[in-house]
Design an enzyme around this catalytic site. Structure first.
Site, mmCIF file in Angstrom:
data_model
loop_
_atom_site.group_PDB
_atom_site.id
_atom_site.type_symbol
_atom_site.label_atom_id
_atom_site.label_comp_id
_atom_site.label_asym_id
_atom_site.label_seq_id
_atom_site.Cartn_x
_atom_site.Cartn_y
_atom_site.Cartn_z
ATOM 1 N N THR A 29 130.599 99.192 45.118
ATOM 2 C CA THR A 29 131.704 99.424 43.985
ATOM 3 C C THR A 29 131.848 100.987 43.587
ATOM 4 O O THR A 29 132.792 101.311 43.035
ATOM 5 C CB THR A 29 131.402 98.567 42.722
ATOM 6 O OG1 THR A 29 131.228 97.212 43.265
ATOM 7 C CG2 THR A 29 132.736 98.546 41.742
ATOM 8 N N CYS A 39 128.810 120.136 31.692
ATOM 9 C CA CYS A 39 128.315 119.269 30.419
ATOM 10 C C CYS A 39 127.210 118.172 30.616
ATOM 11 O O CYS A 39 126.611 117.736 29.762
ATOM 12 C CB CYS A 39 129.739 118.336 30.215
ATOM 13 S SG CYS A 39 130.198 117.228 31.689
ATOM 14 N N CYS A 71 134.099 121.148 37.759
ATOM 15 C CA CYS A 71 132.917 121.788 37.736
ATOM 16 C C CYS A 71 131.515 120.783 37.966
ATOM 17 O O CYS A 71 130.359 121.069 38.121
ATOM 18 C CB CYS A 71 132.529 122.760 36.546
ATOM 19 S SG CYS A 71 131.712 121.775 35.054
ATOM 20 N N ARG A 119 129.316 99.761 53.173
ATOM 21 C CA ARG A 119 130.150 98.603 53.157
ATOM 22 C C ARG A 119 129.281 97.505 53.833
ATOM 23 O O ARG A 119 128.728 97.657 54.714
ATOM 24 C CB ARG A 119 131.538 98.711 53.755
ATOM 25 C CG ARG A 119 132.336 99.732 52.922
ATOM 26 C CD ARG A 119 133.290 100.490 53.527
ATOM 27 N NE ARG A 119 132.889 101.272 54.854
ATOM 28 C CZ ARG A 119 133.602 102.114 55.056
ATOM 29 N NH1 ARG A 119 134.870 102.323 54.945
ATOM 30 N NH2 ARG A 119 133.123 103.076 56.285
ATOM 31 N N HIS A 170 144.861 96.910 48.194
ATOM 32 C CA HIS A 170 145.485 96.683 49.357
ATOM 33 C C HIS A 170 146.450 95.687 49.171
ATOM 34 O O HIS A 170 146.300 94.585 48.521
ATOM 35 C CB HIS A 170 144.634 96.421 50.710
ATOM 36 C CG HIS A 170 143.594 97.280 50.919
ATOM 37 N ND1 HIS A 170 143.912 98.634 51.531
ATOM 38 C CD2 HIS A 170 142.153 97.498 50.496
ATOM 39 C CE1 HIS A 170 142.826 99.205 51.726
ATOM 40 N NE2 HIS A 170 141.855 98.746 51.105
ATOM 41 N N SER A 193 137.179 103.622 48.529
ATOM 42 C CA SER A 193 138.433 104.170 48.604
ATOM 43 C C SER A 193 139.465 103.563 47.428
ATOM 44 O O SER A 193 140.409 104.158 47.226
ATOM 45 C CB SER A 193 139.409 103.670 49.764
ATOM 46 O OG SER A 193 138.674 104.026 51.098
ATOM 47 N N ALA A 194 138.768 102.725 46.490
ATOM 48 C CA ALA A 194 139.631 102.322 45.446
ATOM 49 C C ALA A 194 141.076 101.873 45.701
ATOM 50 O O ALA A 194 141.630 102.021 44.695
ATOM 51 C CB ALA A 194 139.442 103.701 44.280
#
Lengths: 415, 481
Positions: free
Chosen positions: B46, B446, B441, B316, B54, B50-51
C-alpha cells in the site's frame, strides 16, 4: 498594511537588506522569518571563520548573526515578525504569511526583497540506488541535530560530497565522538574551500576519495553500509572498482539549491546554473520592485559576501520605494570561455555610471589566466587571475569609468 | 489456554485490503480485530504503488481481478465523500505509438466493455494531444474516464479509523506466528503478544499471505514478490510532463511504465516489474531506474531528470493462481484476501465486500443499525482558504506554525495525526498522513523537527523515535564525557 520594503528571511542576507533599507531612507520595513530568532542557518554553524571581511575577525555563525541583529534590533523603522512563514507572494507584491498568534496576514510592499536562502539537495535528486532507510541525512540536517538539538545522527559515518558543510560536519561529528570513515566526492576535486579540506579532513586523518561515489546503500531498517566505486571522466561508476564501507549513517553534502519556491510562479527568469532568479547589480529581478539577495540568488561560500550583496539590495529597494530611481538601460552579461556563472546576470546602466562588482565562478581549476570583460570587441576590464577553482567565488570590481563604453551585450571569459 | 484478547474475526494485515475488510466487518454486530506486524498500517504494498484507481479493462473478463476492479472503482466514487478520501478523477489514457499498438488498444476497449467499464473510447492523436500536449509519438489512445488517482496512505488510515469508530480494533506491532485449531477449525491466532481467541480469520497479509495461509494449513497458492520501481518529480516541472494518467500500451507482463500526476501534483514515472525471492528487498536499483527512464522517454523524450525528488520501490504480491485468491479456504474459519497485486488498490473495497459477505453468509452475524459511515472532515492546511486557516488557528494556534515548508504542513496537523485513533508513531507515519517531508527537500528541513514533536507528544525520548520500520532511530545520544 503597506510597507516600503518587505524582506522575506532574516538570515544574514535579510538582516543586512533590512539594515541597508533603513539606512537608505525606507520608513516602514517588515522583516519576516520562520525561526524563533533571527539568524537563519548561521545559528547552526557554530564553527568559526565568519566575518573576516565584514568585521576583520573570525566569528562563529551565531556571533555573526548576533552582530547583524545588533544593527537592526533598535530600529523603529524595522518591524520583525518571527515564527512566521510566508505562504505566497504575488506579482502585485502582496505577501501572505502565517503565525500562531497573528494568524494569516496579508501585507503589501512597495518593494520586496527575497532573502530565503537555499536548501539542500536530497538523496532523490541524485538517485543513489539502494534501500530507503533511516540514517541518510543531509549535512545541514545533521548539523542542526548535533549543534542545535544535542544529538548525533549515528556513530559510523560516511559523507557523500565534499562541499563545505560536508567537510565541516566531518570535523564536527569526529569531535562529537563519531567515527567518520570517509568523505566520497564524485568530482576529481573538492567542492569545498581549501582551508576546510585541511582543517576538517587532513587534521583528523579522514580519507577523501576523489572521483568516487556511492553506488549502493545497504541495510533493512537503518543504514548498515555503502558500496563505493571509482568513476570515469563522465562520472559513471567503473565496474570492478567497488568496495564496501561499514557505516550506520550517510551524510549527504551534494549541493545547495536556491530556495525559490515562493517565486517559482512569478513571471521571472531563472539562471539554469545558479538556480536563482536573474538580477541586475542592484539585485533587482526582471520584475520591477522585486529584489533578491544572498543564497537565493546564488550559493555563496562566504557569508561576508552575502551581507555585502544584501546591503546593495536593501539600498536600491529602499530608493525605489521612495521613487528615487534613476533612468537607464539593461544589458545582459554572458559567461563564456571557462566562466561558469556570473551574478549579476544583467547590468543596469544608469545615465550616470556607477562601480559594479561581479561575482564569478569558473568551470574548472585554472591557473595564470586573465578575466576579461568585453562589450562587443571593446575590452572593459582585464584582471589577472593567478588561480581559480570552481568551489571559490571570484570577485571583479569594475570601476564606473570602464563602463562608459558599453554598447551591447557584455561577455566575461578567461583568456 | 490464556488469551490476551478475544474476537469474532481477526484480520491479518493492515494494508488497504485488510483495513477495508476491517471497516466492512465493523458494519456487523461482531468483534473485529486487525493485527499488523509493523508499527503502522499501509507499510508494504500500500505504501509504494502507482496509486491508480483503474477503470477495469486490463484483467480477463470474469476474473476476480476484473470484477473487483470495476466494482471497486464504483465504490470509491461513493467512499470518496464518506471517508474524506483524496482522489483526483482524471481519467486515464492508454497511448498507442504504432499500428500494432492501435490494434492492441482496440482489444482493450472490447475487453473493457465486456468487463462492464463505462465510457471507454478510442481517441485520435489530436484528441490525445489536446489532453496531454507533452506526449510524443502518439497515434491514438484508449480513454477511460472513470479512472483516477488516490492518496493511498490516508485512504488506508481512513478505512482503519472508520472501523475503529465503529468498534473494531487495530493492533499494531502484533505479528501472526501461527494458529490454534480445534476440530480442524481455527479458534485462535498465535502472536508475539500471546493468543487471540477468535472464530474466524481473514488473511490479508499481502506479500506474506501465502506464508500465513500455510501456517493455517492452506497451501493452495504461493506468492512471488514482484518489485516495481518509481521516480518522483518536483511539482515545479509537472507542466512539462502530464496532467493525468498515461499508460503505454500494455505487454503480457504488466501494464507498463506509466507517467502519472499524483493527487498532490507531483508526476511519477514507473513501475517496472521484476520478480524476486526476497520479501523485504525494496531497494531501488541503477538498472531499474535506467529501465523506467528509458521507457518513459518513449512518450516524453525530454524528461527533467535534474528535478527528481525521490525514488522508491514497492513489492506486489503475485499469486501462483494468476488471480486474486478470495474467500473461504479449505480450512474451517480461514478466509483469504490474498495475492492482491494490481488492480488491488482499486479492488480493495470490493474485495472487502466480497469476502465479508461470504463470511457473513456462513457466520450469520447481523447488521449494526448504528454504523457511522462518515469520518470527521479534515482538510489539509495547504488546501484551506485563508478564512478557513484563520478559523482553524483561532481554535488551535499550532495550525499557525508551518513545520514543513515544502508542503506547507503545520504543527497542528502533525499533532492531530499523532493523536488520531490510528495515529502516527514514527516520522514516516507522520509523513504518510499529513505529508510533512514529502516535498522537494524530502524532510531535510523538517524531519529532525517532526521527530522532536513525536517525542514530545508521545512522551518518549527523542532517541526512541523511529523513522520507520524496525530499529530505525533518527537520533542517537551524544556520548557522555
Amino acid at each position: 498594511m503597506e510597507y516600503d520594503v518587505i524582506v522575506i528571511g532574516a538570515g544574514p542576507a535579510g538582516m543586512a537588506a533590512a539594515q541597508s533599507a533603513q539606512e537608505n531612507g525606507a520608513k516602514k520595513i517588515l522583516l519576516i522569518d520562520r525561526g524563533m530568532v533571527t539568524g537563519g542557518i548561521l545559528l547552526q554553524c557554530i564553527h568559526n571563520g565568519f566575518g573576516v571581511h565584514q568585521y576583520g575577525e573570525m566569528l562563529t555563525g551565531p556571533t555573526y548573526a548576533q552582530r547583524a541583529y545588533e544593527q537592526i534590533k533598535d530600529k523603529k523603522e524595522i518591524t520583525l515578525w518571527l515564527d512566521t512563514v510566508v505562504l505566497t507572494v504575488t506579482a502585485k507584491k502582496e505577501v501572505t504569511c502565517v503565525n500562531p498568534e497573528r494568524g494569516v496576514k496579508k501585507v503589501v510592499g512597495k518593494t520586496i526583497i527575497l532573502a530565503s536562502g537555499c536548501r539542500e539537495r536530497p538523496r532523490g535528486a541524485i538517485r543513489i540506488p539502494g534501500q530507503r532507510l533511516a540514517g541518510i541525512v543531509t549535512a545541514g540536517a545533521a548539523q542542526r541535530m548535533v549543534n542545535c538539538f544535542g544529538f548525533i545522527p549515528g556513530k559510523k559515518i560516511v559523507i557523500l560530497g565534499s562541499g563545505d558543510i560536508g567537510l565541516i560536519m566531518a570535523r564536527r561529528l569526529t569531535l562529537e565522538g563519531c567515527e567518520v570513515k570517509a568523505v566520497v566526492e564524485i568530482c576529481p576535486y573538492s567542492n569545498g574551500l581549501q582551508r576546510n579540506i585541511s582543517q576538517c579532513l587532513n587534521d583528523f586523518d579522514i580519507p577523501l576519495y576523489l572521483s568516487h561515489t556511492i553506488v549502493d546503500i545497504h541495510g533493512r531498517d537503518r543504514v548498515a553500509g555503502v558500496t563505493v566505486a571509482k568513476v570515469d571522466e563522465k562520472m559513471q561508476a567503473i565496474a570492478g572498482t567497488e568496495f564496501q564501507i561499514d557505516c550506520d549513517t550517510v551524510v549527504l553534502s551534494v549541493g545547495l539549491i536556491p530556495e525559490r519556491t515562493l517565486i517559482n510562479n512569478l513571471p521571472l527568469q531563472f539562471d539554469a546554473l545558479t538556480g536563482g532568479p536573474l538580477v541586475d547589480q542592484h539585485r533587482q529581478t526582471e520584475l520591477a520592485g522585486f529584489f533578491a539577495a544572498g543564497n537565493v540568488v546564488h550559493v555563496h561560500d562566504i557569508v561576508d559576501y552575502v551581507t555585502e550583496e544584501a546591503m546593495i539590495a536593501g539600498k536600491f529597494a529602499a530608493l525605489q520605494a521612495q521613487n528615487n530611481v534613476v533612468g537607464g538601460r539593461r544589458v545582459q552579461i554572458k559567461c563564456e570561455k571557462g566562466v561558469r556563472t556570473c551574478v549579476p546576470q544583467f547590468l543596469f546602466l544608469p545615465d550616470v555610471a556607477e562601480d559594479v562588482k561581479l561575482y564569478l565562478r569558473v568551470s574548472k581549476f585554472v591557473r595564470e589566466k586573465h578575466l576579461v570583460v568585453k562589450s562587443g570587441n571593446n575590452v572593459l576590464w582585464n584582471q589577472y587571475l593567478m588561480a581559480g577553482r570552481p568551489s571559490e567565488m571570484i570577485m571583479l570590481d569594475i570601476p564606473a569609468d570602464s563602463l562608459q563604453n558599453v554598447t551591447d551585450e557584455i561577455t566575461v571569459g578567461l583568456e | 489456554m490464556n488469551f490476551f484478547k478475544e474476537a469474532d474475526v481477526v484480520v491479518i494485515g493492515g494494508g488497504i485490503v485488510g483495513t477495508a475488510i476491517l471497516r466492512e466487518l465493523s458494519k456487523y454486530k461482531l468483534k473485529a480485530v486487525l493485527i499488523e506486524k509493523e508499527h503502522d498500517v499501509a507499510m508494504a504494498t500500500t505504501a509504494a504503488n502507482s496509486a491508480i484507481l483503474h477503470a477495469g479493462f486490463d484483467a480477463p473478463t470474469g476474473s476476480h481481478k476484473a470484477v473487483m476492479n470495476v466494482r471497486g472503482n464504483i465504490m470509491f466514487h461513493e467512499l470518496e465523500e464518506e471517508l474524506n478520501l483524496d482522489i483526483r478523477w482524471t481519467g486515464s489514457l492508454v497511448v498507442a505509438t504504432s499500428d500494432d499498438e492501435m490494434f492492441s488498444i482496440k482489444e482493450l476497449l472490447a475487453r473493457g466493455k465486456a468487463n462492464g467499464v463505462q465510457g471507454l473510447k478510442i481517441l485520435s492523436k489530436e484528441e490525445v494531444l489536446k489532453m496531454e500536449p507533452n506526449l510524443q509519438n502518439v497515434k491514438g489512445a484508449l480513454w477511460a474516464p472513470s479512472a483516477g488517482v488516490i492518496w493511498p496512505f490516508t485512504a488506508c488510515v481512513s478505512f482503519a479509523e472508520c472501523a475503529v469508530q465503529n468498534g473494531a480494533e487495530v493492533l499494531r506491532n502484533v505479528e501472526c506466528l501461527g494458529f490454534v485449531k480445534e476440530n480442524e477449525a481455527i479458534c485462535g491466532v498465535e502472536t508475539n503478544e500471546g493468543v487471540i481467541k477468535t472464530k474466524y480469520v481473514i488473511n490479508a497479509a499481502g506479500i506474506y499471505s501465502d506464508v500465513i495461509a500455510k501456517l493455517a494449513g492452506d497451501d493452495s497458492f504461493s506468492i512471488s514478490p514482484r518489485k516495481g520501481e518509481y521516480i518522483l518529480f518536483d511539482k515545479a516541472v509537472s507542466g512539462q510532463l502530464v496532467n493525468g494518467i498515461v499508460f503505454p500500451t500494455p505487454t503480457k507482463k504488466s501494464k507498463g511504465i506509466l507517467i502519472c500526476t499524483t493527487t498532490h501534483g507531483n508526476v511519477f514515472i514507473g513501475p517496472n516489474a521484476n520478480e524476486q525471492d526476497d520479501r523485504e528487498d525494496r531497494a531501488v536499483t541503477a538498472a531499474g531506474m535506467d529501465e523506467i527512464i528509458k521507457s518513459a522517454r518513449k512518450l516524453i523524450p525530454d524528461l527533467p531528470l535534474n528535478k527528481t525528488i525521490t525514488e522508491f520501490a514497492g513489492l506486489r504480491a503475485v499469486s501462483s493462481t494468476g488471480d486474486f485468491v478470495l474467500g473461504k479456504s479449505k480450512i474451517n474459519g480461514f478466509y483469504n484476501a490474498a495475492g492482491i497485486q494490481s488492480p488491488g488498490l482499486t479492488s480493495a473495497p470490493a474485495i472487502a465486500e466480497y469476502v465479508v459477505n461470504e463470511l457473513i453468509s456462513e457466520a450469520k452475524y447481523t447488521v449494526k443499525e448504528n454504523f457511522v459511515k462518515d469520518l470527521p472532515r479534515r482538510k489539509p492546511f495547504l488546501r484551506m482558504t485563508n478564512e478557513e486557516r484563520e478559523e482553524r488557528i483561532k481554535q488551535n494556534k499550532l495550525y499557525g506554525r508551518v513545520v514543513c515548508r515544502c508542503e506547507t504542513v503545520t504543527e497542528g496537523e502533525i499533532v492531530d495525526d499523532i493523536h488520531s485513533s490510528v495515529g502516527a508513531t514514527t516520522v514516516d507515519g507522520v509523513k504518510r498522513r499529513c505529508r510533512a517531508g514529502m516535498g522537494r527537500c524530502q524532510g531535510g528541513f523538517c524531519e529532525p523537527t517532526v521527530a522532536l514533536i513525536l517525542a514530545r507528544e508521545l512522551g518518549i525520548s527523542a532517541t526512541e523515535v523511529m523513522r520507520s520500520k524496525g530499529k530505525s532511530p533518527i537520533y542517537y545520544p551524544k556520548e557522555s564525557r
